[in-house]
Design a protein around this motif. Sequence first.
Motif, PDB file in Angstrom:
ATOM      1  N   TYR A 111       0.843  -1.213   0.079  1.00 48.27           N
ATOM      2  CA  TYR A 111      -0.060  -0.165  -0.173  1.00 48.27           C
ATOM      3  C   TYR A 111       0.896   1.277  -0.169  1.00 48.27           C
ATOM      4  N   ARG A 146       8.148   8.818  11.924  1.00 47.06           N
ATOM      5  CA  ARG A 146       7.419   8.673  10.492  1.00 47.06           C
ATOM      6  C   ARG A 146       6.058   9.572  10.927  1.00 47.06           C
ATOM      7  N   TYR A 147       5.652   9.809  12.348  1.00 50.51           N
ATOM      8  CA  TYR A 147       4.372  10.352  12.401  1.00 50.51           C
ATOM      9  C   TYR A 147       4.301  11.654  12.423  1.00 50.51           C
ATOM     10  N   MET A 149       4.909  13.065   9.564  1.00 48.36           N
ATOM     11  CA  MET A 149       4.434  13.259   8.306  1.00 48.36           C
ATOM     12  C   MET A 149       2.831  13.286   7.911  1.00 48.36           C
ATOM     13  N   THR A 151       0.257  12.593   4.867  1.00 51.29           N
ATOM     14  CA  THR A 151       0.338  11.895   3.654  1.00 51.29           C
ATOM     15  C   THR A 151      -1.156  11.676   2.888  1.00 51.29           C
TER      16      THR A 151
ATOM     17  N   SER B 285      -3.493  -1.265   5.786  1.00 52.57           N
ATOM     18  CA  SER B 285      -4.433  -0.088   5.498  1.00 52.57           C
ATOM     19  C   SER B 285      -5.734  -0.244   6.141  1.00 52.57           C
ATOM     20  N   THR B 318       1.969   5.382  13.228  1.00 56.05           N
ATOM     21  CA  THR B 318       2.359   5.768  11.786  1.00 56.05           C
ATOM     22  C   THR B 318       2.024   7.244  11.503  1.00 56.05           C
ATOM     23  N   GLN B 319       2.506   7.497  10.158  1.00 56.23           N
ATOM     24  CA  GLN B 319       2.168   8.868   9.774  1.00 56.23           C
ATOM     25  C   GLN B 319       0.487   9.016   9.566  1.00 56.23           C
ATOM     26  N   ILE B 320       0.364  10.304   9.196  1.00 55.98           N
ATOM     27  CA  ILE B 320      -1.264  10.745   9.103  1.00 55.98           C
ATOM     28  C   ILE B 320      -1.522  10.527   7.752  1.00 55.98           C
ATOM     29  N   CYS B 321      -2.427   9.772   7.590  1.00 55.37           N
ATOM     30  CA  CYS B 321      -2.747   9.479   6.200  1.00 55.37           C
ATOM     31  C   CYS B 321      -4.195  10.129   5.613  1.00 55.37           C
ATOM     32  N   LYS B 322      -4.194  10.771   4.581  1.00 56.36           N
ATOM     33  CA  LYS B 322      -5.429  11.406   4.166  1.00 56.36           C
ATOM     34  C   LYS B 322      -6.129  10.106   3.398  1.00 56.36           C
ATOM     35  N   ILE B 324      -8.918   8.593   0.799  1.00 55.75           N
ATOM     36  CA  ILE B 324      -9.359   8.731  -0.475  1.00 55.75           C
ATOM     37  C   ILE B 324     -10.579   7.851  -0.938  1.00 55.75           C
ATOM     38  N   LEU B 329     -10.261   5.119   1.929  1.00 59.83           N
ATOM     39  CA  LEU B 329      -9.240   4.313   1.772  1.00 59.83           C
ATOM     40  C   LEU B 329      -7.973   4.922   2.513  1.00 59.83           C
ATOM     41  N   LEU B 330      -7.395   4.204   3.486  1.00 59.81           N
ATOM     42  CA  LEU B 330      -5.954   4.816   4.012  1.00 59.81           C
ATOM     43  C   LEU B 330      -5.162   3.789   3.634  1.00 59.81           C
ATOM     44  N   HIS B 331      -3.803   4.350   3.347  1.00 60.75           N
ATOM     45  CA  HIS B 331      -2.893   3.388   3.365  1.00 60.75           C
ATOM     46  C   HIS B 331      -1.690   3.788   4.314  1.00 60.75           C
ATOM     47  N   PHE B 332      -1.377   2.803   4.931  1.00 59.62           N
ATOM     48  CA  PHE B 332      -0.325   3.288   5.936  1.00 59.62           C
ATOM     49  C   PHE B 332       0.959   2.550   5.480  1.00 59.62           C
ATOM     50  N   GLY B 333       1.333   1.134   5.362  1.00 56.57           N
ATOM     51  CA  GLY B 333       2.206   0.407   4.652  1.00 56.57           C
ATOM     52  C   GLY B 333       3.402   0.633   5.888  1.00 56.57           C
ATOM     53  N   LYS B 449      -6.610  -3.282   8.628  1.00 54.72           N
ATOM     54  CA  LYS B 449      -5.818  -4.328   8.099  1.00 54.72           C
ATOM     55  C   LYS B 449      -4.448  -4.610   8.376  1.00 54.72           C
TER      56      LYS B 449
END
Lengths: 175, 518
Positions: A111, A146-147, A149, A151, B285, B318-322, B324, B329-333, B449
């Motif tokens: 992902y 990482r936190y 950022m 994204t 995700s 994790t990072q902050i994910c926007k 979509i 849907l969020l992707h972290f990886g 997930k």
Amino acid sequence: MAEVHIIGQIIGAREFPKQEVFCKWHLQIGNNWRVIEGKKEGQTQVSSSQFTEACNWSYPIDIHLATAGIKGWPKIYVEVYHLDWLGRAHLFGYGLITIPTSPGRHILNCYTWRPTGNLRDRVVEYFLGGGQYIKYPDLIFSSEKRYKMSTEAMGVVIFELDLILRNFNNYGVEY
Amino acid sequence: MEYINEHPTKSSGIYRCPDNIRNFRVRVKIKENTNTNMKAKWVEKEFLWQEKHFSFSQKLFYKEKPNCFTELDLHYHNLVAEVDATTDDILFTYIDNEDSCHELEATETCNSLLNAMETVELRQSSADEVEDEYNFNKSLQKLLNSPFIRKNVAQMCIMLDLGFKPSVSFCILRQHENGIIRTKNERVLCTITYDIRTKVLRVSPDFTTTQPYRLDVEIEDGRSFYYFIEHASKLMPESMEANEKTLIKKINDYKSITAARILADPFRVPSKNKLLVFVFLEILSGKKFEYPHVYVQYFVDLPDRWFCAESDVLSGRTQICKAINNDGLLHFGHCVEIPLEYNFMSVHGTDCIKCPYIYFEILSKDSWDRYRTEGLTYKALPICTSGSFTYNLNCFRFTSKGPISEMRRYFLGDCQNYNDVTWIGLPTDYEKKILNKYGTETIATGELKVRLNVIHQSQAFIENLRGNGKHRPKPRIVFEKLESSTLIKSVEQVIKEFKNAKKHLLEIRESVLSSTGS
């Protein structure tokens, strides 16, 4: 010395906002690990599909690794780029996956995400194209930093990997 | 009625042939099939790899010096002068350096391509450097230089000579002789191809020893032949074979030693009383959370006797994910490696190992720095069995009735409106008989997930220590494996010995003290 074979393909990408994407990848390994054979980094061709949303790369991966410890188990790091009609490459996403620890065939979804800037950056991006990059990619590998950022979610890169583990039993490793 | 195929269909045989191809030998037996009861004799002939045999017409041709122009022709002229020209062999060969051999195979290669290939090879040999690291520009250059794959094969054909034939229809090679134009009448019996680079031998048709192949020559002629193709290479003498085997073994041993040398350290094995569990956590995700800018916070709750050398990986975010699309849907990886240790010095036989839990908090942060809880979930780490596991975890969050809490969430954010996240699983300080969660209101939210890869390492699993346990089916659960091992017993023995030694030490000390006291 225990050995790991990673054989497989980067199948392709899907759910990216545009076609004509390519990907750079490299294998992240710990200090205990050595590459015996095979290339540990590479770049796929630019791919687009006429009929479907998915782009196929079918890029082969074949790496033979030796290790003196489980720590630093291999990870694959990918950077996905979009090549626009002017021949400029824009970042479309960063991704990181851990290679599975059990032998056999695995289909893995990586992902990906890309950094988003502030309002000004987004306006610039809207009119001029391009995108935000991470200046120090170490940020991606260190989970502590990482936190900071922010994204946004991008597409998914699909891997098909076959794993062969060897000699791990001699050191009492059960996988 | 069953149809029996008397003559095997012709198919190619592919063989790996790492030994010297010069030792390869093939035997062809041929017999003409006559309608009368006359029994034709089997004609038998052996061919070495790339050994030239001449047909009658070739002998006639090469005998005349004026016919010979090239060096090869002259060489053949000398050879023909040595052999008896009168013997009439119906079997002969074309070998690799003759054009006709390749013509028979009908491989069409474009001359311009071949020329290009040669220049490329010249260029490559000068600029072919061994490089460790991947260089994109150079690899691209190389790719452009060699766009096609070269076939590096040698070939030989074993032919059947049927004399001359006046018709032109069956022309393979025409030649001028005594002023009369005659065409040669010849048939391919067997084509042998050897790829020098990959050391692969192709015999087409394949060897046959039980049933002969049948070859029909033209309908008007009505002639047909039966023939065998047999492998006739001389076997290696036993002593040499044994020698070779020991040599190969030595080479392989040496290779494995040099391979082991590339690693500085030997493989680390934990001490006897420890079970190492490596957990590779991937937060992949998420989807369907209320607010768009989301991050995930996790922490691992270790029960007694568990220990982690790198305690800072036990919690993280994790990072902050926007989000979509409509699904949010969020992707972290996000990949984390959690090395856990279990100390089973203190295992008392039937005692059960407590399982560590991992807790996830999904939080959102908006542009005004308001934090909201989007979901909570947990999972018991699958430490019992090793392998890869993917989970879709369903989340919920706490709420309370009434508009005030909704408004508080909307305007102020409701981050961490709970004291202890472990409450959502099995509360640590819980002692009553029934776990009662009545009276708490929650709302179901999205889905997270995660993937977990688990590996175990312990000396108990080392095959050699297990003795004859190899033939037993392997137990899947880690504790069974531990129980079935001799390890726990040995640990207990160590403890017993330690206690004895301690007792002994105390006795000596007492005696010394008493002696000095007196």
